[in-house]
Design an enzyme around this catalytic site. Structure first.
Site, PDB file in Angstrom:
ATOM      1  CD  GLN A  67      76.768  47.025 -26.841  1.00 60.03           C
ATOM      2  OE1 GLN A  67      76.967  46.468 -27.916  1.00 60.03           O
ATOM      3  NE2 GLN A  67      76.708  48.340 -26.741  1.00 60.03           N
ATOM      4  CG  HIS A  78      76.463  51.994 -20.585  1.00 57.49           C
ATOM      5  ND1 HIS A  78      75.674  53.075 -20.256  1.00 57.49           N
ATOM      6  CD2 HIS A  78      76.910  52.238 -21.837  1.00 57.49           C
ATOM      7  CE1 HIS A  78      75.640  53.923 -21.267  1.00 57.49           C
ATOM      8  NE2 HIS A  78      76.386  53.444 -22.241  1.00 57.49           N
ATOM      9  CB  CYS A 134      78.909  55.304 -21.429  1.00 52.92           C
ATOM     10  SG  CYS A 134      78.440  56.758 -22.333  1.00 52.92           S
ATOM     11  CE  LYS A 150      73.413  50.730 -27.242  1.00 49.55           C
ATOM     12  NZ  LYS A 150      74.629  51.502 -27.364  1.00 49.55           N
ATOM     13  CG  ASP A 204      72.555  47.134 -19.896  1.00 43.46           C
ATOM     14  OD1 ASP A 204      72.026  47.017 -21.029  1.00 43.46           O
ATOM     15  OD2 ASP A 204      73.377  48.031 -19.618  1.00 43.46           O
TER      16      ASP A 204
HETATM   17  N1  PMP Z   1      74.061  49.568 -21.501  1.00 44.22           N
HETATM   18  C1  PMP Z   1      74.973  49.178 -22.393  1.00 44.22           C
HETATM   19  C2  PMP Z   1      75.755  47.916 -22.158  1.00 44.22           C
HETATM   20  C3  PMP Z   1      75.167  49.935 -23.557  1.00 44.22           C
HETATM   21  O1  PMP Z   1      76.071  49.556 -24.447  1.00 44.22           O
HETATM   22  C4  PMP Z   1      74.400  51.120 -23.745  1.00 44.22           C
HETATM   23  C5  PMP Z   1      74.616  51.990 -24.976  1.00 44.22           C
HETATM   24  N2  PMP Z   1      75.952  52.261 -25.254  1.00 44.22           N
HETATM   25  C6  PMP Z   1      73.457  51.462 -22.791  1.00 44.22           C
HETATM   26  C7  PMP Z   1      73.318  50.662 -21.688  1.00 44.22           C
HETATM   27  C8  PMP Z   1      72.598  52.675 -22.946  1.00 44.22           C
HETATM   28  O2  PMP Z   1      71.759  52.536 -24.040  1.00 44.22           O
HETATM   29  P1  PMP Z   1      70.898  53.757 -24.583  1.00 44.22           P
HETATM   30  O3  PMP Z   1      71.854  54.911 -24.719  1.00 44.22           O
HETATM   31  O4  PMP Z   1      70.361  53.279 -25.873  1.00 44.22           O
HETATM   32  O5  PMP Z   1      69.840  54.043 -23.564  1.00 44.22           O
END
Ligand code: PMP
Length: 417
Positions: A214, A134, A375, A237, A211
């Site tokens: 998910q 991401h 993203c 999430k 990370d």
């Molecule tokens: N890493 C991953 C794999 C994600 O799916 C996301 C959110 N789509 C993020 C990081 C970023 O998370 P946040 O916007 O809650 O900081």
């Protein structure tokens, strides 16, 4: 499909999905005169009553600032907020509460590590990430590279969306200081063999940030077993509130790291001659935190533990298998992300139809999916597509909702001919 999830699934208790749906008030609303079919859970999940109620109760009954007050409300709020730290520790199997730092979310947690831990990187050092990250596990490292002169290396994925382990191993070297990798890809659903990758990285002397944005809502997470140095996730999430997240870090790492932000709560003493830092984890928690959000996160953890992470994984594995079978038979549908080990995400394109058009027509039928680059622009580039349609499942989704998705897609086909 889904080897890790499947092995969990085999012994899992059954999830009573219709009963659980009653816990989520938003699932009973309509969108464009259709019952809402919410399949955008990878972006954010819906909230059960218990989470909504925990936040409301805090504001209605014991709203006060924490850590500083001698008065009763402040102590109640502090106790409730700090109890969540213990809950998080237990939930991810960290060894001490000092290892749990509250942040605004995954993004802030990664930026914290890049800003603070990153200060020990020097020109010529290397940071290794994967092609499926991401943006929030790419850009903070790019900024760190700009500041330090370190070099960013990227381990590629294969056509199924799986990390190519040999290439990952080949990119690890004596200059690799840090590895950043996702536990589960938000664009592809791929689940990485994190434990084995951490072992490889440690063997070459690198620290590892995982990370878990998910994964945390779909798989049991055990940071002690993974042996990662950092694990990050967001509350929203995991059926919890927005604006609250977690950085887990091994104690020795946090002890060696300089503060991230300066301000109240992170200090022991302040004078114009200089300041000293608070104990862990407060050294990394400057300013008034998201108290209500933290309390809501505690309720979310109680909720998923009550349902059972392995029951959730089993239910979602069933939904994914059911959806994947329909996807395979659907004319013109190409799945993006077909890893053997995969979480409940179905990402795809329809031949000749832009994903945004697909999303718009589905929305008119009450089906909420995500369309775009999620993203993860490098993933889109890897597959040569500008965007995908992504249906992502949660514990409250049902097989009839999967049917509604494909019924909607049939309508898209009809309209576009
Ligand atoms: N890493 C991953 C794999 C994600 O799916 C996301 C959110 N789509 C993020 C990081 C970023 O998370 P946040 O916007 O809650 O900081």
């Amino acid at each position: 499909m889904v080897t890790a999830v499947n092995s969990v699934a085999q012994q899992a208790p059954v999830l009573d999905v219709m009963r659980r749906r009653q816990d989520f008030p938003i699932l009973h609303r309509e969108v464009h005169q259709h019952p809402l079919v919410y399949l955008d859970n990878a972006a954010t999940s819906q909230k059960p009553w218990s989470v909504i109620e925990a936040e409301r109760h805090y504001y209605a009954h014991y709203n006060a600032n924490i850590h500083r007050g001698i008065h009763h409300l402040s102590q109640e709020a502090t106790d409730a907020y700090e109890a969540v730290r213990d809950k998080v520790r237990d939930f991810i199997h960290a060894s001490s509460r000092e290892e749990i730092v509250f942040t605004r979310g995954t993004t802030e947690a990664i930026n914290l590590v890049a800003s603070s831990y990153g200060q020990c990187l020097q020109a010529g050092d290397e940071i290794l990430i994967t092609e499926m990250e991401h943006h929030s596990n790419i850009v903070p490292w790019q900024l760190l590279c700009q500041r330090s002169g370190a070099v960013l290396r990227v381990a590629p994925i294969d056509d199924a969306g799986q990390l190519i382990i040999e290439q990952f191993a080949g990119l690890l070297g004596p200059r690799t200081r840090l590895v950043g990798l996702t536990h589960m890809s938000n664009a592809l659903g791929s689940i990485n063999p994190v434990k084995a990758l951490v072992e490889l990285a440690h063997r070459s002397g690198a620290v590892v940030l995982v990370d878990g944005a998910q994964a945390v809502a779909h798989l049991p997470v055990d940071v002690a077993d993974l042996d990662c140095d950092f694990y990050v996730f967001s509350g929203h999430k995991l059926y919890g509130p927005t604006g609250i997240g977690v950085l887990y870090a091994k104690l020795a790492r946090l002890e060696a790291m300089p503060p991230y932000q300066g301000g109240g709560d992170m200090i022991k003493s302040v004078s114009f001659a200089g300041s000293t830092w608070n104990d862990l984890p407060y050294k990394f928690e400057a300013g008034t935190p998201n108290i209500a959000g933290g309390i809501g996160l505690g309720a979310a953890i109680d909720y998923v533990r009550n349902v059972g992470m392995s029951a959730i994984a089993a239910h979602e594995a069933d939904l994914l298998a059911y959806a994947s079978a329909q996807a395979k038979a659907f004319p013109g549908l190409s799945q993006i992300g077909t890893a053997r080990d995969k979480g409940a995400i179905l990402s795809f394109t329809l031949a000749g139809i832009h994903p945004h058009d697909v999303g718009t027509i589905l929305d008119a039928q009450g089906v909420a999916v995500r369309t775009g680059h999620h993203c993860a622009m490098p993933v889109m580039e890897r597959y040569g597509v500008p965007a995908t349609v992504r249906a992502s499942f949660a514990l409250y989704n049902t097989r009839p909702e999967v049917d509604a998705l494909f019924h909607g897609l049939a309508k898209v086909r009809e309209i576009f001919g």
